[in-house]
Every structure is written in C-alpha cells, then in structure tokens.
Design a protein around this motif. Structure first.
Motif, PDB file in Angstrom:
ATOM      1  N   ARG A  55       4.842  -5.949   6.032  1.00 15.33           N
ATOM      2  CA  ARG A  55       6.257  -5.809   6.392  1.00 15.33           C
ATOM      3  C   ARG A  55       6.405  -5.814   7.917  1.00 15.33           C
ATOM      4  NH1 ARG A  55      10.569  -6.291   3.308  1.00 15.33           N
ATOM      5  NH2 ARG A  55      11.412  -4.296   2.740  1.00 15.33           N
ATOM      6  N   THR A  56       5.516  -5.093   8.593  1.00 16.38           N
ATOM      7  CA  THR A  56       5.549  -5.039  10.056  1.00 16.38           C
ATOM      8  C   THR A  56       5.270  -6.410  10.660  1.00 16.38           C
ATOM      9  OG1 THR A  56       4.773  -2.759   9.974  1.00 16.38           O
ATOM     10  CG2 THR A  56       4.597  -3.874  12.079  1.00 16.38           C
ATOM     11  N   LYS A  57       4.263  -7.091  10.147  1.00 18.90           N
ATOM     12  CA  LYS A  57       3.943  -8.426  10.669  1.00 18.90           C
ATOM     13  C   LYS A  57       5.087  -9.401  10.425  1.00 18.90           C
ATOM     14  CE  LYS A  57      -1.086  -8.207  10.313  1.00 18.90           C
ATOM     15  NZ  LYS A  57      -2.272  -8.715   9.605  1.00 18.90           N
ATOM     16  N   MET A  58       5.701  -9.337   9.248  1.00 17.20           N
ATOM     17  CA  MET A  58       6.815 -10.232   8.932  1.00 17.20           C
ATOM     18  C   MET A  58       7.998  -9.971   9.859  1.00 17.20           C
ATOM     19  SD  MET A  58       5.922 -12.254   6.651  1.00 17.20           S
ATOM     20  CE  MET A  58       5.788 -12.693   4.968  1.00 17.20           C
ATOM     21  N   ARG A  59       8.285  -8.707  10.126  1.00 14.86           N
ATOM     22  CA  ARG A  59       9.407  -8.386  11.025  1.00 14.86           C
ATOM     23  C   ARG A  59       9.129  -8.839  12.442  1.00 14.86           C
ATOM     24  NH1 ARG A  59      13.144  -3.635   9.249  1.00 14.86           N
ATOM     25  NH2 ARG A  59      12.864  -3.815   7.008  1.00 14.86           N
ATOM     26  N   ILE A  60       7.890  -8.696  12.874  1.00 17.81           N
ATOM     27  CA  ILE A  60       7.535  -9.140  14.217  1.00 17.81           C
ATOM     28  C   ILE A  60       7.708 -10.654  14.329  1.00 17.81           C
ATOM     29  CG2 ILE A  60       5.594  -9.433  15.815  1.00 17.81           C
ATOM     30  CD1 ILE A  60       4.631  -6.654  14.940  1.00 17.81           C
ATOM     31  N   MET A  61       7.354 -11.371  13.258  1.00 13.79           N
ATOM     32  CA  MET A  61       7.447 -12.827  13.285  1.00 13.79           C
ATOM     33  C   MET A  61       8.858 -13.323  12.973  1.00 13.79           C
ATOM     34  SD  MET A  61       3.645 -13.641  11.700  1.00 13.79           S
ATOM     35  CE  MET A  61       4.226 -14.655  10.455  1.00 13.79           C
ATOM     36  N   GLY A  62       9.759 -12.418  12.597  1.00 12.28           N
ATOM     37  CA  GLY A  62      11.149 -12.802  12.387  1.00 12.28           C
ATOM     38  C   GLY A  62      11.539 -13.062  10.942  1.00 12.28           C
ATOM     39  N   PHE A  63      10.678 -12.833   9.975  1.00  8.25           N
ATOM     40  CA  PHE A  63      11.010 -13.007   8.567  1.00  8.25           C
ATOM     41  C   PHE A  63      11.509 -11.675   8.023  1.00  8.25           C
ATOM     42  CE2 PHE A  63       7.425 -15.987   9.314  1.00  8.25           C
ATOM     43  CZ  PHE A  63       8.136 -17.167   9.179  1.00  8.25           C
ATOM     44  N   ARG A  64      12.816 -11.581   7.767  1.00  5.95           N
ATOM     45  CA  ARG A  64      13.397 -10.307   7.366  1.00  5.95           C
ATOM     46  C   ARG A  64      13.428 -10.104   5.849  1.00  5.95           C
ATOM     47  NH1 ARG A  64      13.461  -7.022  11.562  1.00  5.95           N
ATOM     48  NH2 ARG A  64      14.331  -7.980  13.389  1.00  5.95           N
ATOM     49  N   GLY A  65      13.779 -11.099   5.081  1.00  9.73           N
ATOM     50  CA  GLY A  65      14.023 -10.879   3.667  1.00  9.73           C
ATOM     51  C   GLY A  65      12.886 -11.282   2.766  1.00  9.73           C
ATOM     52  N   SER A  66      11.691 -11.527   3.286  1.00 13.92           N
ATOM     53  CA  SER A  66      10.583 -12.000   2.463  1.00 13.92           C
ATOM     54  C   SER A  66      10.057 -10.887   1.571  1.00 13.92           C
ATOM     55  CB  SER A  66       9.430 -12.490   3.329  1.00 13.92           C
ATOM     56  OG  SER A  66       9.883 -13.368   4.313  1.00 13.92           O
ATOM     57  N   SER A  67       9.685 -11.248   0.370  1.00 12.24           N
ATOM     58  CA  SER A  67       9.049 -10.269  -0.509  1.00 12.24           C
ATOM     59  C   SER A  67       7.544 -10.329  -0.282  1.00 12.24           C
ATOM     60  CB  SER A  67       9.378 -10.556  -1.971  1.00 12.24           C
ATOM     61  OG  SER A  67       8.802 -11.783  -2.356  1.00 12.24           O
ATOM     62  N   ILE A  68       6.901  -9.175  -0.437  1.00  9.90           N
ATOM     63  CA  ILE A  68       5.469  -9.079  -0.166  1.00  9.90           C
ATOM     64  C   ILE A  68       4.749  -8.922  -1.496  1.00  9.90           C
ATOM     65  CG2 ILE A  68       3.692  -7.698   0.959  1.00  9.90           C
ATOM     66  CD1 ILE A  68       5.914  -6.886   2.968  1.00  9.90           C
ATOM     67  N   LYS A  69       3.773  -9.772  -1.726  1.00 12.72           N
ATOM     68  CA  LYS A  69       2.982  -9.706  -2.951  1.00 12.72           C
ATOM     69  C   LYS A  69       1.931  -8.617  -2.797  1.00 12.72           C
ATOM     70  CE  LYS A  69       3.426 -14.592  -4.028  1.00 12.72           C
ATOM     71  NZ  LYS A  69       2.698 -15.854  -4.217  1.00 12.72           N
ATOM     72  N   PRO A  70       1.705  -7.859  -3.849  1.00 13.06           N
ATOM     73  CA  PRO A  70       0.651  -6.841  -3.763  1.00 13.06           C
ATOM     74  C   PRO A  70      -0.728  -7.490  -3.739  1.00 13.06           C
ATOM     75  CG  PRO A  70       1.745  -6.749  -5.907  1.00 13.06           C
ATOM     76  CD  PRO A  70       2.445  -7.789  -5.105  1.00 13.06           C
ATOM     77  N   LEU A  71      -1.696  -6.724  -3.209  1.00 15.05           N
ATOM     78  CA  LEU A  71      -3.086  -7.195  -3.178  1.00 15.05           C
ATOM     79  C   LEU A  71      -3.636  -7.257  -4.596  1.00 15.05           C
ATOM     80  CD1 LEU A  71      -4.620  -5.073  -0.279  1.00 15.05           C
ATOM     81  CD2 LEU A  71      -4.271  -7.530  -0.272  1.00 15.05           C
ATOM     82  N   ASN A  72      -4.625  -8.134  -4.812  1.00 12.29           N
ATOM     83  CA  ASN A  72      -5.280  -8.117  -6.125  1.00 12.29           C
ATOM     84  C   ASN A  72      -6.113  -6.844  -6.234  1.00 12.29           C
ATOM     85  OD1 ASN A  72      -7.814  -8.515  -4.954  1.00 12.29           O
ATOM     86  ND2 ASN A  72      -7.621 -10.740  -5.056  1.00 12.29           N
ATOM     87  N   GLU A  73      -6.517  -6.506  -7.419  1.00 10.83           N
ATOM     88  CA  GLU A  73      -7.148  -5.210  -7.666  1.00 10.83           C
ATOM     89  C   GLU A  73      -8.460  -5.040  -6.903  1.00 10.83           C
ATOM     90  OE1 GLU A  73      -8.910  -2.930 -11.466  1.00 10.83           O
ATOM     91  OE2 GLU A  73      -6.890  -3.740 -11.705  1.00 10.83           O
ATOM     92  N   ASP A  74      -9.266  -6.080  -6.820  1.00  9.62           N
ATOM     93  CA  ASP A  74     -10.550  -5.966  -6.113  1.00  9.62           C
ATOM     94  C   ASP A  74     -10.345  -5.757  -4.614  1.00  9.62           C
ATOM     95  OD1 ASP A  74     -11.963  -6.256  -8.445  1.00  9.62           O
ATOM     96  OD2 ASP A  74     -12.162  -8.448  -8.243  1.00  9.62           O
ATOM     97  N   ALA A  75      -9.447  -6.544  -4.025  1.00  7.42           N
ATOM     98  CA  ALA A  75      -9.181  -6.401  -2.588  1.00  7.42           C
ATOM     99  C   ALA A  75      -8.552  -5.041  -2.295  1.00  7.42           C
ATOM    100  CB  ALA A  75      -8.273  -7.517  -2.101  1.00  7.42           C
ATOM    101  N   ALA A  76      -7.650  -4.589  -3.184  1.00  5.11           N
ATOM    102  CA  ALA A  76      -7.020  -3.285  -2.981  1.00  5.11           C
ATOM    103  C   ALA A  76      -8.047  -2.161  -3.128  1.00  5.11           C
ATOM    104  CB  ALA A  76      -5.880  -3.090  -3.966  1.00  5.11           C
ATOM    105  N   ALA A  77      -8.967  -2.302  -4.093  1.00  5.42           N
ATOM    106  CA  ALA A  77     -10.004  -1.280  -4.257  1.00  5.42           C
ATOM    107  C   ALA A  77     -10.902  -1.231  -3.022  1.00  5.42           C
ATOM    108  CB  ALA A  77     -10.828  -1.558  -5.509  1.00  5.42           C
ATOM    109  N   GLU A  78     -11.244  -2.391  -2.483  1.00  4.48           N
ATOM    110  CA  GLU A  78     -12.080  -2.439  -1.284  1.00  4.48           C
ATOM    111  C   GLU A  78     -11.351  -1.814  -0.086  1.00  4.48           C
ATOM    112  OE1 GLU A  78     -15.480  -3.047   0.783  1.00  4.48           O
ATOM    113  OE2 GLU A  78     -15.221  -3.502  -1.335  1.00  4.48           O
ATOM    114  N   LEU A  79     -10.089  -2.212   0.110  1.00  3.53           N
ATOM    115  CA  LEU A  79      -9.299  -1.650   1.210  1.00  3.53           C
ATOM    116  C   LEU A  79      -9.098  -0.152   1.032  1.00  3.53           C
ATOM    117  CD1 LEU A  79      -7.653  -2.019   3.789  1.00  3.53           C
ATOM    118  CD2 LEU A  79      -5.689  -2.611   2.353  1.00  3.53           C
ATOM    119  N   GLY A  80      -8.824   0.265  -0.193  1.00  2.62           N
ATOM    120  CA  GLY A  80      -8.647   1.701  -0.459  1.00  2.62           C
ATOM    121  C   GLY A  80      -9.910   2.488  -0.204  1.00  2.62           C
ATOM    122  N   ALA A  81     -11.070   1.926  -0.572  1.00  2.00           N
ATOM    123  CA  ALA A  81     -12.340   2.602  -0.305  1.00  2.00           C
ATOM    124  C   ALA A  81     -12.589   2.706   1.198  1.00  2.00           C
ATOM    125  CB  ALA A  81     -13.482   1.853  -0.990  1.00  2.00           C
TER     126      ALA A  81
END
Length: 158
Positions: A55-81
């Motif tokens: 959301r922060t990167k999109m706002r910085i680049m000027g995209f206001r209304g874009s929807s953000i897709k969630p991470l896939n489960e493996d990438a989210a598990a890795e990032l969460g760990a």
C-alpha cells in the motif's frame, strides 16, 4: 597499571544477544514446520506487513485505488517466520537494554544514597565539633575569669 572492575553484566548481555540469533533461527524453523504457528502466528503478521508495504509503495508511485493481492501461503509463512525471528531478536535486545538501564539506575541510586549518608555524617561531625568548640570556649572564659579574680600574690617592691 590499574584495571577497573570486570564488567561481567555487560559480557552476560552480549552473550545473551549472541544466543538469541540461533534461538530465533530455531524458532523460525519450528514455525515453518508447525501448522499452528504457520496459520496463527506467522501468516497474519506477514499478510499485514505485505499489505502495508505494498500500500505504501503504491501510494508513493501514485496508484491510489489498486487492490493488493495477498501473498501465497509459502511466501507468507517464510515472511512471517522472518518477522518472528527479527521480533525475538529485537525483544531480547530490548530486554537486555532495560536490564542494563535498571542496573545502572540501581548503581547510581546506591552511589547517591552513599553520598547522602556521607554528607549527613559530615554534618553530624560538624555539629559535634561546633559543640565541642563552644564548650572549650566556655571553659577558657571560666578559667580567665578565675585567674582575674585571684588576688595578686606578687611581692611589692617598696
């Protein structure tokens, strides 16, 4: 050569911080393997972090209304760990800082109490010395008074 006291507490804190990294890695590995950790501990913060970051990167680049897709489960598990491991290291480091601060505060409080006690002792001694001085002054005046009241016994030269 004078050597100061060995800072055993600081050495202990550094040791704890060094042990926190392998501990965090072990917890991260366990979080990746456990379904409970993965689903309830790692995934929600990772998805929230991803959402905020994108959301922060999109706002910085000027995209206001874009929807953000969630991470896939493996990438989210890795990032969460990774987030969990960093949080553990941060918490242990912060705990060490709090312990060091409280130790320093206790030392300064003890020194302040010693200084206050020393000052009180000096004031007490000063009062005792003033009283002794007044007593001796009174004794000297009494002796002078007695000496002046004695008849002079010196023979007259007539």
């Amino acid at each position: 050569m004078v050597v100061g006291a060995f800072p055993i507490a600081k050495l202990l804190y550094v040791g704890i911080r060094q042990l926190s990294k392998p501990l965090a890695n072990r917890i991260k590995a366990g979080a990746r393997q456990s379904e409970f950790f993965k689903n309830y501990i790692c995934l929600p913060p990772a998805q929230a972090y991803h959402w905020i970051e994108m959301r922060t990167k999109m706002r910085i680049m000027g995209f206001r209304g874009s929807s953000i897709k969630p991470l896939n489960e493996d990438a989210a598990a890795e990032l969460g760990a990774e987030l969990l491991g960093e949080a553990i290291i941060f918490i242990i480091g912060g705990g060490c800082m709090v312990l060091e601060y409280s130790r320093q505060a206790a030392n300064s409080r003890r020194k302040e109490e010693e200084l206050t006690e020393n000052m009180n002792n000096l004031h007490t001694q000063l009062g005792e010395l003033a009283l002794a001085t007044e007593t001796m002054d009174a004794q000297i005046r009494e002796i002078n008074r007695l000496l002046l009241s004695l008849p002079s016994s010196a023979p007259s030269s007539k």
